[in-house]
Structure formats: structure tokens, C-alpha cells
Design a protein around this motif. Sequence first.
Motif, PDB file in Angstrom:
ATOM      1  N   ASP A  65       0.808  -1.215   0.000  1.00  0.00           N
ATOM      2  CA  ASP A  65       0.000   0.000   0.000  1.00  0.00           C
ATOM      3  C   ASP A  65       0.846   1.272   0.000  1.00  0.00           C
ATOM      4  N   GLY A  66       2.153   1.130  -0.229  1.00  0.00           N
ATOM      5  CA  GLY A  66       3.006   2.309  -0.377  1.00  0.00           C
ATOM      6  C   GLY A  66       3.516   2.869   0.931  1.00  0.00           C
ATOM      7  N   ARG A  67       3.208   2.189   2.039  1.00  0.00           N
ATOM      8  CA  ARG A  67       3.632   2.736   3.326  1.00  0.00           C
ATOM      9  C   ARG A  67       5.138   2.599   3.538  1.00  0.00           C
ATOM     10  N   ASN A  70       7.877  -0.365   2.729  1.00  0.00           N
ATOM     11  CA  ASN A  70       7.433  -1.221   1.628  1.00  0.00           C
ATOM     12  C   ASN A  70       8.587  -1.590   0.698  1.00  0.00           C
ATOM     13  N   ILE A  96       3.568  -0.601  -5.609  1.00  0.00           N
ATOM     14  CA  ILE A  96       2.160  -0.362  -5.303  1.00  0.00           C
ATOM     15  C   ILE A  96       1.253  -1.438  -5.896  1.00  0.00           C
ATOM     16  N   SER A  98      -2.963  -2.249  -4.714  1.00  0.00           N
ATOM     17  CA  SER A  98      -3.991  -2.302  -3.674  1.00  0.00           C
ATOM     18  C   SER A  98      -4.260  -3.776  -3.377  1.00  0.00           C
ATOM     19  N   SER A 122       1.221  -4.591   3.862  1.00  0.00           N
ATOM     20  CA  SER A 122       0.303  -3.544   4.312  1.00  0.00           C
ATOM     21  C   SER A 122      -0.044  -3.782   5.762  1.00  0.00           C
ATOM     22  N   VAL A 227      -3.326   3.923  -0.876  1.00  0.00           N
ATOM     23  CA  VAL A 227      -3.069   3.263  -2.155  1.00  0.00           C
ATOM     24  C   VAL A 227      -4.151   3.493  -3.213  1.00  0.00           C
ATOM     25  N   THR A 228      -5.400   3.800  -2.803  1.00  0.00           N
ATOM     26  CA  THR A 228      -6.471   3.896  -3.807  1.00  0.00           C
ATOM     27  C   THR A 228      -6.354   5.106  -4.703  1.00  0.00           C
ATOM     28  N   PRO A 252      -0.440   8.535  -2.919  1.00  0.00           N
ATOM     29  CA  PRO A 252      -0.033   7.685  -1.793  1.00  0.00           C
ATOM     30  C   PRO A 252       1.215   8.253  -1.100  1.00  0.00           C
ATOM     31  N   ASP A 290      -4.936   0.111   2.274  1.00  0.00           N
ATOM     32  CA  ASP A 290      -4.640  -0.838   1.201  1.00  0.00           C
ATOM     33  C   ASP A 290      -5.786  -1.003   0.213  1.00  0.00           C
TER      34      ASP A 290
END
Length: 554
Positions: A65-67, A70, A96, A98, A122, A227-228, A252, A290
Amino acid sequence: MTPTAAAATIVTHATTPFDGQKPGTSGLRKKVVVFAQANYAENFIQSVFDAVQPPQGSTLVIGGDGRYYNRTVIQQAIRMAAAHGYGRVLVGQGGILSTPAASHVIRKYGSKYGASGGLILSASHNPGGPDEDFGIKYNIANGGPAPEGVTEAIYARTQTIDRWQTVDAPDIDLDTIGTVEVGGMAVEVIDPVADYAALMEELFDFPAIRALVASGFTMAFDAMSAVTGPYATEILERRLGFAKGTVRNGTPLEDFGGHHPDPNMVHAHVLFATMFGADAPDFGAASDGDGDRNIILGKGIFITPSDSVAMLAANAHLAPGYARGLSGLARSMPTSAAADHVAKALGIPLYETPTGWKFFGTLLDAGLATICGEESAGTGSDHVREKDGLWAVLLWLNILAVRQQPVAQIAAEHWARFGRNYYARHDYEALPTPQADALIAELTASLPGLPGRAFGPLTVATADSFAYTDPVDGAVSRNQGLRVLFEGGSRVVFRLSGTGTQGATLRVYLERYEPAGGTLDAQTPDMLADLIVAAEALAGIARHTARTAPDVVT
Ligand code: VG1
Ligand code: CO
């Protein structure tokens, strides 16, 4: 590019068993500082590979989810996959994917390249950043979270592990689409959005939604800096024609802008204020870290997730992907019974499962259920094997485009037909674990004596600890929540969270049913007041925890 025949040399690192706490509702979740300890993330990934024993040449999907953290774990996982006989890794550009997109990619490329699975990085709706949370989850070839048999094997391996293996190779460029080679294994960096957006176009009537938008229909979508963003921007703004700026917080960020990417009244309060404000757009929605959760709002109305599942199920036939009808519905036990009323009217079965999407996988694979939902803002269908935030938003849009009515009117007509399940969840977070365990133990012991006892105007009908037998594979899951059912259909459920990273979280689920013809337009807190008092009397929350109010009400 095809992988070269000469595989790179495998490097073995000695390690020791680690405190790899049993994967909870949704994989392993810990603070970043825990994951960053020497060998920690590697131990978990090695335990997955040891437990799963991927056949030579398998395909592994990796995305997150790009956190924060990651990219570090992705580079390590790629090297480790190369050391374990994988033939190909598919990874989303920028690391990335989702969660629902990862599920789709596993399914789509799994059928193209052969058996497959995926690592999803995530911690969902938990905050991100160097001092916050990280997580790793393994999904199986059907695209869904590993079932308990697999997570238990992974956990068992974490307790005996003595080495992890990798290849000696530099980091790859995660930001450039294309195929590179790592230790004789192909690594494809793929567009994270394209396959998912194409699937959504197959399921929903995009021309009808475009016409709705062209008629002046407006929307606000809060991607919560998670992420969306790229998915929503592509689908809502580029393909469906919503105005630029419809997607808010669409980029993100590694720390989600310092916020919790949890779409609820507390963390998505700006969206709530917009939707209850003077110039509210026609439709509002948000997703989580996510991308698997969603919330739905109309002008001046919030649709509870439990109601949303029921309303989507009742109207799904209006979307092309569901025009043939639904085979069945499934909901987690603490989710309200709103969906049950729809299933009954449609003459289809309703399955009640433990909390967590993994329990829907067998039902979806067997074709027993088409739509599934959880009270925690999770809705999805048999198009993937995860809950899917944008999917729910698009199904709502498809229904709104066909029915040409405001969200509030669709809700009112639904309740007039099926009755209304007033519902709320009260969360008590970061409790000392011994206190939470004592509360549950005492309440569990009291269950047999509860039937017949009165709590204010409410009399207990039945009380038990929920156990589930999977109708497909017969797997039994016990201790999935304590439920107290009152005469007349009201209910309180108590359970401890399986996703927290700090102490224990007690969740108290409150539900009251008003049949069609009853009080359908009251305020939820008023309707649940007696149940809240009963919950305190039943469980002694204040006595055990010294908390007099929940931290979060959803
Ligand atoms: C929570 C929700 C549950 C959901 C799970 C994962 O679990 O209650 O319904 O499936 O999170 O969601 P728990 O054990 O904390 O109650 V996600 O969006 O965090 O993958
Ligand atoms: Co999530």
C-alpha cells in the motif's frame, strides 16, 4: 526477457526462531521497528516459503500500500524468491498494488503462468511511518488470504526457523515498467492500475455512470493519501468523467500524511463534514490504506457498512456483472443481519462466518456466495478474493445511475421494505492485554447463566461463543466472539481484535432490528441506548478496564 539458465548462487544466513506472534485476522502486523530488527522480515518471508513449498517455476505477486518500509521489504522479498525456485515475480510499479488489485493480479496471471501466490505488504487502516505499523500477508493461488491451515504452518515454522536464504543481487528499479532478471528469475514491474481498471469496466455499466456524471451528478472520494489514489483517479476522473479534484488526498504517501488511513467518522471526518455540509456533493466515499475497505455516504446520510452490503445485494442485478443474480450472500458474524433479510427475499442462502475475509474464500471458490461483507467497511464479490473498496463504490454508482434516486431515498425505500438494523461498533483500544483477557474470560464463564436474565427492558434469549464449521472444507474455528441475543432480535457481540499492534482492542457490536412499519428514521444512538447499558452490565467494561467510553464509535 527470459530468465537465463544459470541461477545465481544462493546465500544462506543463520537465524533463530523469533517472536513471530501468530498471524491474526489479516497476516502479521507489527511496528516498523519490529520488522526492521535483523532477520525479522526475512524470517517471516522464509517461513512462508518453507510452509508453502512453492513448486519450481511458480509465480509470486508482490505489492503493497506504499507505506514506509514497503520498498525495503519488496527488494528483499524479490531476492529471496529468486533463491526459492520462483520463476517469475510480478510487482506493481513503485511497489504499489492495492489489496484487491493484488488479488486480481494473482488470479489473472496465475492462470496465465501457472500456480501462484502473493505477498501483500500492508497494515491496512493502521497508520504508517518509521514509528508506525507494517504488515506482511501471504495470499494463495485463488487470490485470497491464506486459510488458517496455511497461516498455522507459517507460524509453526517461525518457531523452529534456523536459516533464511537469498541471492546476492542489487535492488531493482521498482519505478520503471518492464522485465529485469534477478538471480535467474524474471521480475516484471507492472502497471498496478491497468488490469484492475479493466476488470471494473467488465463488471459495471461505465457508459451509464458517465451519463450520470454528464447530467451533473457530483462526488467526493477521499483516498486518505493511501493506495487507492491512483486507482480512483484513473477510474473516477479519467474513465468516468468526474471533475478533477473529485479524488481528494489522491497521492499515496509513506506516512499517509500523518493520518490513520481508516475510513470512519473519526479519521475521515473531513469527508463526513463535506457530506453533511451545505454544499454536499451527491455521493461521498473513502477507502483505507490498502484499498480493500469502503465507506459510502450520500447528501446528509452515512450508510453503515452492514446496510451497504444489504443494499448492494438487493440491487446488484442492475449492474451487468451481476445481472444473472446472486448465488448466495455471506457476512461475518458481528455484521448486522440486514443482509439476511435480503437473502431471504431473494430466496438465496446466507452464510455467517467468523471475522476476516479469509473465511469467505471457500464459499466464493465453491460458487456458494456471490457477495460478501463485513461491518468493518468491507464489501466484495466473487470477482476477486479480497474485499474491494472501489468495487463497492462503483457498484453504488452503477445502481445510482440506473435508479436515478438520491442515496437517502434508496436507503429509505430499502428500510421500508426490509426493516432497519440499527447498528454501531464501540472500540476500546490499546487496553492492557491481561485486563481484556480477564473481561473475556469472566464473560465467557457467565454465558450459560444468561438466558432468561433481564437487563433493563431487554431479556437474554441465547448466549454463546461463536464457533464456525466451514461448509466446504469442514474446517472448524472456535472462540470467534461472544454473542448475546435478546428477545426481539437485538444483539450485543464482544470480541478482541486480531489486527491491533498495541495491547488489546475490545470490540463491542450493538444491533437492534426494527421491522418494516416500525421506527425507521430515528437516531442510532437513541435506538441503541438500552443495549449500551446492557453491554456494560454484561461485561463490566469500566470495572475491568477503567474506561467509561469507547475510543472509536463506528
Ligand atoms: C478487523 C475487522 C475485520 C477485517 C480485518 C482486516 O479485524 O474487524 O472485519 O476483516 O480488520 O481488515 P479485527 O480482528 O481487528 O477486528 V483490513 O482492511 O485491516 O485488511
Ligand atoms: Co484494509
